[in-house]
Design a protein around this motif. Structure first.
Motif, short mmCIF file in Angstrom:
data_model
loop_
_atom_site.label_atom_id
_atom_site.label_comp_id
_atom_site.label_asym_id
_atom_site.label_seq_id
_atom_site.Cartn_x
_atom_site.Cartn_y
_atom_site.Cartn_z
N ASP A 97 0.84 -1.20 0.00
CA ASP A 97 0.00 0.00 0.00
C ASP A 97 0.87 1.24 0.00
OD1 ASP A 97 -1.92 1.91 0.32
OD2 ASP A 97 -2.53 1.28 2.33
N ARG A 98 0.73 2.09 -1.02
CA ARG A 98 1.58 3.27 -1.15
C ARG A 98 0.89 4.54 -0.68
NH1 ARG A 98 4.33 3.81 -6.72
NH2 ARG A 98 5.04 5.63 -5.62
N ARG A 99 -0.30 4.44 -0.16
CA ARG A 99 -1.00 5.64 0.31
C ARG A 99 -0.37 6.13 1.60
NH1 ARG A 99 -6.36 3.83 1.63
NH2 ARG A 99 -5.47 1.79 1.53
N LEU A 100 0.30 7.25 1.52
CA LEU A 100 0.92 7.85 2.71
C LEU A 100 0.12 9.07 3.08
CD1 LEU A 100 4.67 7.62 1.72
CD2 LEU A 100 3.37 6.06 3.14
N ARG A 101 -0.18 9.22 4.35
CA ARG A 101 -0.99 10.32 4.84
C ARG A 101 -0.12 11.38 5.49
NH1 ARG A 101 -5.63 10.27 8.85
NH2 ARG A 101 -3.86 9.96 10.17
N ILE A 102 -0.26 12.59 5.00
CA ILE A 102 0.37 13.73 5.64
C ILE A 102 -0.76 14.56 6.23
CG2 ILE A 102 1.78 15.79 5.36
CD1 ILE A 102 3.13 14.43 3.02
N VAL A 103 -0.79 14.63 7.54
CA VAL A 103 -1.87 15.33 8.24
C VAL A 103 -1.43 16.73 8.59
CG1 VAL A 103 -3.31 15.30 10.31
CG2 VAL A 103 -2.75 13.17 9.14
N THR A 104 -2.29 17.69 8.30
CA THR A 104 -1.96 19.08 8.61
C THR A 104 -2.90 19.68 9.66
OG1 THR A 104 -3.31 19.83 6.74
CG2 THR A 104 -0.95 19.51 6.35
N GLU A 105 -3.95 18.96 10.04
CA GLU A 105 -4.87 19.47 11.04
C GLU A 105 -4.21 19.47 12.42
OE1 GLU A 105 -6.07 16.51 9.32
OE2 GLU A 105 -6.62 17.82 7.67
N ALA A 106 -4.34 20.56 13.12
CA ALA A 106 -3.69 20.70 14.43
C ALA A 106 -4.24 19.71 15.46
CB ALA A 106 -3.86 22.13 14.95
N ASP A 107 -5.50 19.32 15.34
CA ASP A 107 -6.10 18.45 16.35
C ASP A 107 -6.03 16.96 15.96
OD1 ASP A 107 -7.88 18.72 14.27
OD2 ASP A 107 -9.65 18.80 15.54
N ALA A 108 -5.35 16.62 14.88
CA ALA A 108 -5.24 15.22 14.47
C ALA A 108 -4.37 14.45 15.46
CB ALA A 108 -4.63 15.14 13.07
N GLU A 109 -4.69 13.17 15.64
CA GLU A 109 -3.97 12.35 16.61
C GLU A 109 -2.65 11.82 16.08
OE1 GLU A 109 -6.25 9.34 18.52
OE2 GLU A 109 -7.98 10.66 18.73
N GLY A 110 -2.48 11.76 14.79
CA GLY A 110 -1.24 11.22 14.23
C GLY A 110 -1.05 11.72 12.81
N GLY A 111 -0.03 11.20 12.15
CA GLY A 111 0.20 11.54 10.76
C GLY A 111 1.12 12.72 10.53
N ARG A 112 1.74 13.21 11.58
CA ARG A 112 2.63 14.38 11.42
C ARG A 112 4.07 13.99 11.11
NH1 ARG A 112 -0.05 15.47 16.04
NH2 ARG A 112 -1.82 16.85 15.83
N GLY A 113 4.39 12.72 11.19
CA GLY A 113 5.76 12.27 10.98
C GLY A 113 6.30 12.60 9.61
N LEU A 114 5.46 12.50 8.58
CA LEU A 114 5.93 12.80 7.23
C LEU A 114 6.15 14.29 7.02
CD1 LEU A 114 3.96 10.18 5.14
CD2 LEU A 114 6.37 10.15 5.82
N ILE A 115 5.50 15.13 7.81
CA ILE A 115 5.80 16.56 7.76
C ILE A 115 7.22 16.77 8.26
CG2 ILE A 115 5.24 18.83 8.73
CD1 ILE A 115 2.30 17.94 8.74
N LEU A 116 7.58 16.09 9.33
CA LEU A 116 8.94 16.18 9.86
C LEU A 116 9.95 15.70 8.83
CD1 LEU A 116 10.67 16.82 12.36
CD2 LEU A 116 10.38 14.45 13.05
N VAL A 117 9.65 14.60 8.16
CA VAL A 117 10.54 14.09 7.11
C VAL A 117 10.69 15.12 5.99
CG1 VAL A 117 10.82 12.29 5.34
CG2 VAL A 117 10.10 11.66 7.65
N THR A 118 9.60 15.76 5.61
CA THR A 118 9.65 16.78 4.57
C THR A 118 10.53 17.96 4.97
OG1 THR A 118 7.42 16.18 3.82
CG2 THR A 118 8.22 18.36 3.18
N VAL A 119 10.41 18.39 6.21
CA VAL A 119 11.19 19.53 6.69
C VAL A 119 12.68 19.21 6.81
CG1 VAL A 119 11.54 21.03 8.69
CG2 VAL A 119 9.24 20.61 7.86
N LEU A 120 13.00 18.02 7.28
CA LEU A 120 14.39 17.66 7.55
C LEU A 120 15.15 17.13 6.33
CD1 LEU A 120 14.01 15.92 11.03
CD2 LEU A 120 14.80 18.25 10.54
N SER A 121 14.44 16.73 5.29
CA SER A 121 15.07 16.11 4.13
C SER A 121 15.20 17.07 2.96
CB SER A 121 14.23 14.91 3.66
OG SER A 121 14.06 13.99 4.68
N ARG A 122 16.20 16.81 2.13
CA ARG A 122 16.32 17.56 0.87
C ARG A 122 15.21 17.14 -0.07
NH1 ARG A 122 21.91 17.26 -1.94
NH2 ARG A 122 20.83 15.51 -2.83
N THR A 123 14.93 15.85 -0.09
CA THR A 123 13.87 15.28 -0.92
C THR A 123 13.50 13.92 -0.35
OG1 THR A 123 13.26 14.69 -3.21
CG2 THR A 123 15.52 14.20 -2.53
#
Length: 151
Positions: A97-123
């Protein structure tokens, strides 16, 4: 996010590939082994580069264990040291399954990890494999302070 691997890996300066159990313990071990390997490659455990790489590995490994886990199957961590102080991190799991969820809602319980990956990575991106998928990221091992100071 890139949907396929777009960077060509040229002559790696170092490489580490490990299979780890798809458990929280395996994810923690991935982070610790990343710090140990980077130290062996000349990037100290307490340095900014190692800290950044460890955060990315922790997020990708946690996702593999939480969302990509197939009972009885391990996940794979691959670290590739590339020229120009770039670390390519690849975490592969056996769930296709390639569906990756990037959550941007402040009250979401999870899904913020890929935002961190986006910020810390070149690509970063996702690639299919024969069994499962690989989520990869490229991290600069140069100090951000030093990069900002350079003309």
């Amino acid at each position: 996010m890139n949907s396929e691997i777009t960077t060509q890996i040229s002559a790696p300066l170092g490489e580490l590939t490990l299979r780890l159990s798809s458990t929280p313990r395996g994810a923690r071990l991935a982070r610790r082994l990343t710090a140990q390997q980077l130290d062996a490659w000349g990037h100290p455990h307490d340095g900014e580069a190692s800290d950044t790489a460890q955060h990315v590995v922790a997020e990708l490994a946690a996702n593999a264990v939480t969302h990509g886990r197939v009972p009885g199957r391990d996940f794979e961590l691959r670290l590739v040291l590339l020229p120009e102080d770039v670390l390519r991190i690849e975490v592969s799991d056996t769930r296709g399954d390639r569906r990756l969820r990037i959550v941007t809602e402040a009250d979401a319980e999870g899904g913020r990890g890929l935002i961190l990956v986006t910020v810390l990575s070149r690509t970063w991106g996702v690639a299919e494999r024969e069994v499962g998928k690989t989520v990869w990221a490229e991290v600069s091992l140069r100090s951000r302070r030093r990069d900002r100071a350079a003309p």
